[in-house]
Write a protein that holds these residues in place. Structure first.
Motif, short mmCIF file in Angstrom:
data_model
loop_
_atom_site.label_atom_id
_atom_site.label_comp_id
_atom_site.label_asym_id
_atom_site.label_seq_id
_atom_site.Cartn_x
_atom_site.Cartn_y
_atom_site.Cartn_z
N LEU A 24 84.08 -9.87 -13.12
CA LEU A 24 84.67 -10.71 -12.18
C LEU A 24 85.77 -10.35 -11.31
CD1 LEU A 24 84.38 -14.30 -14.07
CD2 LEU A 24 82.97 -13.40 -12.18
N ASN A 25 86.94 -9.53 -11.94
CA ASN A 25 87.72 -8.83 -11.17
C ASN A 25 87.25 -7.81 -10.49
OD1 ASN A 25 90.13 -10.47 -12.26
ND2 ASN A 25 90.23 -9.15 -14.12
N ARG A 26 86.29 -6.98 -10.88
CA ARG A 26 85.84 -5.97 -9.84
C ARG A 26 84.93 -6.58 -8.61
NH1 ARG A 26 82.99 -3.38 -13.43
NH2 ARG A 26 80.82 -3.89 -12.85
N ALA A 27 84.45 -7.64 -8.88
CA ALA A 27 83.60 -8.37 -7.86
C ALA A 27 84.72 -8.87 -6.89
CB ALA A 27 82.65 -9.26 -8.41
N ALA A 28 85.67 -9.28 -7.20
CA ALA A 28 86.63 -9.98 -6.28
C ALA A 28 87.59 -8.84 -5.60
CB ALA A 28 87.54 -10.75 -7.06
N ARG A 47 72.30 -16.25 9.47
CA ARG A 47 71.57 -15.78 8.59
C ARG A 47 72.59 -15.55 7.17
NH1 ARG A 47 66.21 -14.42 7.54
NH2 ARG A 47 65.83 -13.49 5.62
N PRO A 48 72.44 -16.30 6.13
CA PRO A 48 73.24 -15.92 5.06
C PRO A 48 72.82 -14.64 4.42
CG PRO A 48 71.67 -17.76 4.22
CD PRO A 48 71.56 -17.23 5.83
N LYS A 49 74.07 -13.82 4.03
CA LYS A 49 73.98 -12.57 3.67
C LYS A 49 74.65 -12.55 2.17
CE LYS A 49 73.91 -10.26 8.18
NZ LYS A 49 74.46 -9.27 8.93
N ASP A 50 75.86 -13.18 1.93
CA ASP A 50 76.50 -12.89 0.76
C ASP A 50 76.92 -14.19 0.49
OD1 ASP A 50 76.58 -10.11 0.40
OD2 ASP A 50 77.38 -10.15 2.56
N VAL A 51 77.42 -14.31 -0.94
CA VAL A 51 78.18 -15.55 -1.29
C VAL A 51 79.50 -15.35 -1.20
CG1 VAL A 51 78.74 -16.82 -3.32
CG2 VAL A 51 76.38 -16.28 -3.00
N HIS A 52 80.43 -16.21 -0.57
CA HIS A 52 81.75 -16.06 -0.46
C HIS A 52 82.80 -16.60 -1.36
CE1 HIS A 52 80.20 -14.78 3.51
NE2 HIS A 52 79.89 -15.75 3.81
N LEU A 53 83.52 -15.71 -2.12
CA LEU A 53 84.56 -16.25 -3.01
C LEU A 53 85.70 -16.43 -2.35
CD1 LEU A 53 85.90 -16.86 -5.80
CD2 LEU A 53 85.85 -14.15 -6.33
N SER A 108 77.57 -10.00 -3.40
CA SER A 108 75.95 -9.51 -2.92
C SER A 108 75.11 -10.18 -3.93
CB SER A 108 75.74 -8.27 -3.12
OG SER A 108 75.80 -7.42 -4.49
N ARG A 109 73.57 -10.29 -3.45
CA ARG A 109 72.38 -10.88 -4.34
C ARG A 109 72.34 -9.86 -5.38
NH1 ARG A 109 67.34 -13.07 -3.26
NH2 ARG A 109 67.95 -13.20 -1.05
N GLU A 110 72.87 -8.55 -5.55
CA GLU A 110 72.76 -7.66 -6.57
C GLU A 110 73.64 -8.12 -7.64
OE1 GLU A 110 70.65 -6.05 -3.29
OE2 GLU A 110 72.75 -6.64 -3.29
N PHE A 111 74.88 -8.81 -7.08
CA PHE A 111 75.95 -8.84 -8.16
C PHE A 111 75.21 -10.04 -8.94
CE2 PHE A 111 79.07 -12.32 -9.14
CZ PHE A 111 79.57 -11.63 -9.95
N VAL A 117 71.02 -11.10 -15.80
CA VAL A 117 70.44 -10.19 -16.88
C VAL A 117 71.35 -9.99 -17.99
CG1 VAL A 117 69.29 -8.13 -17.53
CG2 VAL A 117 68.63 -9.10 -15.29
N ARG A 118 72.67 -9.67 -17.67
CA ARG A 118 73.74 -9.16 -18.70
C ARG A 118 75.00 -9.89 -19.14
NH1 ARG A 118 74.80 -2.99 -17.34
NH2 ARG A 118 75.78 -3.65 -15.31
N HIS A 119 75.18 -10.87 -18.23
CA HIS A 119 76.29 -11.65 -18.54
C HIS A 119 75.85 -13.35 -18.38
CE1 HIS A 119 78.54 -8.06 -18.09
NE2 HIS A 119 77.78 -7.79 -17.09
N PRO A 120 75.63 -13.84 -19.67
CA PRO A 120 74.97 -15.08 -19.57
C PRO A 120 76.03 -16.17 -19.67
CG PRO A 120 74.57 -14.21 -21.81
CD PRO A 120 74.86 -12.95 -20.63
#
Length: 253
Positions: A24-28, A47-53, A108-111, A117-120
Motif C-alpha cells: 500500500l505504501n508503494r502504491a501511494a 471515462r474512468p481510468k484509475d481508482v483515486h486514493l 491502476s487496474r494492474e494494482f 491474486v497475492r494479497h487477500p
C-alpha cells in the motif's frame, strides 16, 4: 506521500501484514497528482481510468443540474478511496471535486489485479470499505429524507469527526474543518441561510465550537444525541478482523 491514513482505516476491518503495508505504501507513492482547491479531479461523462486514493486534503462527490444546483453526495477525507470498482463503468455518472488542495495516488487496474491474486487481506479490507461506503450512503439518504435541519447538520458533523478520528486526524476534541456553509448546504439539502441558523443554534447549545477552519466537539455524546446519531453504520467495532483467520486459511489452502 504516505498511505498511513488508509492503512489505519483498513485495519479497522482486517489486520494487515507488514508486506501488505509495504504494498500500500508503494502504491501511494508511485503515481501521485496534486490539485488546487475547488477544482474537479474527474467530471461526469469522463471515462474512468484509475481508482483515486486521497492522500491529503478534502474532496467531495457531487451531482449537478444544468442550472448549476449541486448536491454533494459524499465527502472524501485522507485515506479514502474513490470507487474501488470504477473500472466496470464506461463513463463517470458523477463528478469528484476538491474542497482544499488535494494530493491523490492513482491506483491502476494492474494494482487491483495483483492484490486480488497475492494479497487477500487487502482485498478483504477493500470489500469492507466498500460496504461501509454503501452504509454511509444509506445514512445520508435517511438524513435528507427524515431528519430535521438541526439533526441533519449535527449528524453530518458527528460522521465527519468520527471518520477523521478513525484516520488518526483528530487532536483531542478538535479537527480540521475546511467545509464552508455552502458545502454544508449542498450536502444537507438546506439553504445557506438555514445552515447558518442551524450552526448558530448548535453553538448556542454548546455542542460545537467553530473557529476559522477548526471544529471542536466538547461533548460528542451530546452532539450524537442531537443528531440522532448511531455509529453502527460506520462499523467501527473491528468485526472485519474476525475474518482475518478465515482469509489466511483460505489463502494457505
Amino acid at each position: 506521500m504516505s498511505s498511513a491514513s488508509l492503512v489505519r482505516k483498513l485495519e479497522q476491518f482486517v489486520r494487515l501484514s507488514p508486506v501488505d503495508h509495504a504494498i500500500l505504501n508503494r502504491a501511494a507513492s508511485e503515481r501521485v497528482r496534486r490539485f488546487g482547491a475547488r477544482v474537479d479531479i474527474v467530471r461526469e461523462g469522463d471515462r474512468p481510468k484509475d481508482v483515486h486514493l486521497i492522500l491529503s486534503g478534502w474532496a467531495c462527490r457531487y451531482k449537478q443540474l444544468e442550472d448549476g444546483r449541486r448536491q454533494v453526495v459524499s465527502f472524501f477525507l485522507p485515506g479514502d478511496i474513490c470507487d474501488v470498482n470504477i473500472f466496470i463503468l464506461r463513463e463517470m455518472d458523477h463528478s469528484i471535486g476538491t474542497i482544499t488542495p488535494v494530493s491523490i495516488a492513482d491506483l491502476s487496474r494492474e494494482f487491483f489485479d495483483d492484490i486480488a491474486v497475492r494479497h487477500p487481506r487487502i482485498v478483504t479490507a477493500f470489500w469492507w470499505e466498500t460496504l461501509v461506503n454503501a452504509a454511509i450512503q444509506r445514512e445520508w439518504t435517511m438524513n435528507l429524507g427524515q431528519r430535521t435541519a438541526l439533526e441533519r447538520t449535527a449528524h453530518l458533523l458527528c460522521e465527519v469527526w468520527l471518520r477523521l478520528r478513525l484516520a488518526g486526524l483528530t487532536k483531542g476534541d478538535s479537527c480540521d474543518f475546511p467545509l464552508t456553509q455552502a458545502d454544508l448546504a449542498d450536502a444537507t439539502g438546506l439553504s445557506k441561510v438555514h445552515v447558518n441558523r442551524t450552526l448558530q443554534e448548535l453553538r448556542a447549545e454548546g455542542l460545537i465550537v467553530l473557529k476559522g477552519k477548526t471544529l471542536s466537539v466538547p461533548d460528542l455524546d451530546r452532539l450524537m444525541r442531537a443528531g440522532l446519531f448511531n455509529s453502527n453504520y460506520l462499523h467501527m467495532d473491528h468485526e472485519g478482523q474476525q475474518l482475518d483467520a478465515a482469509v489466511t486459511d483460505a489463502a494457505a489452502g
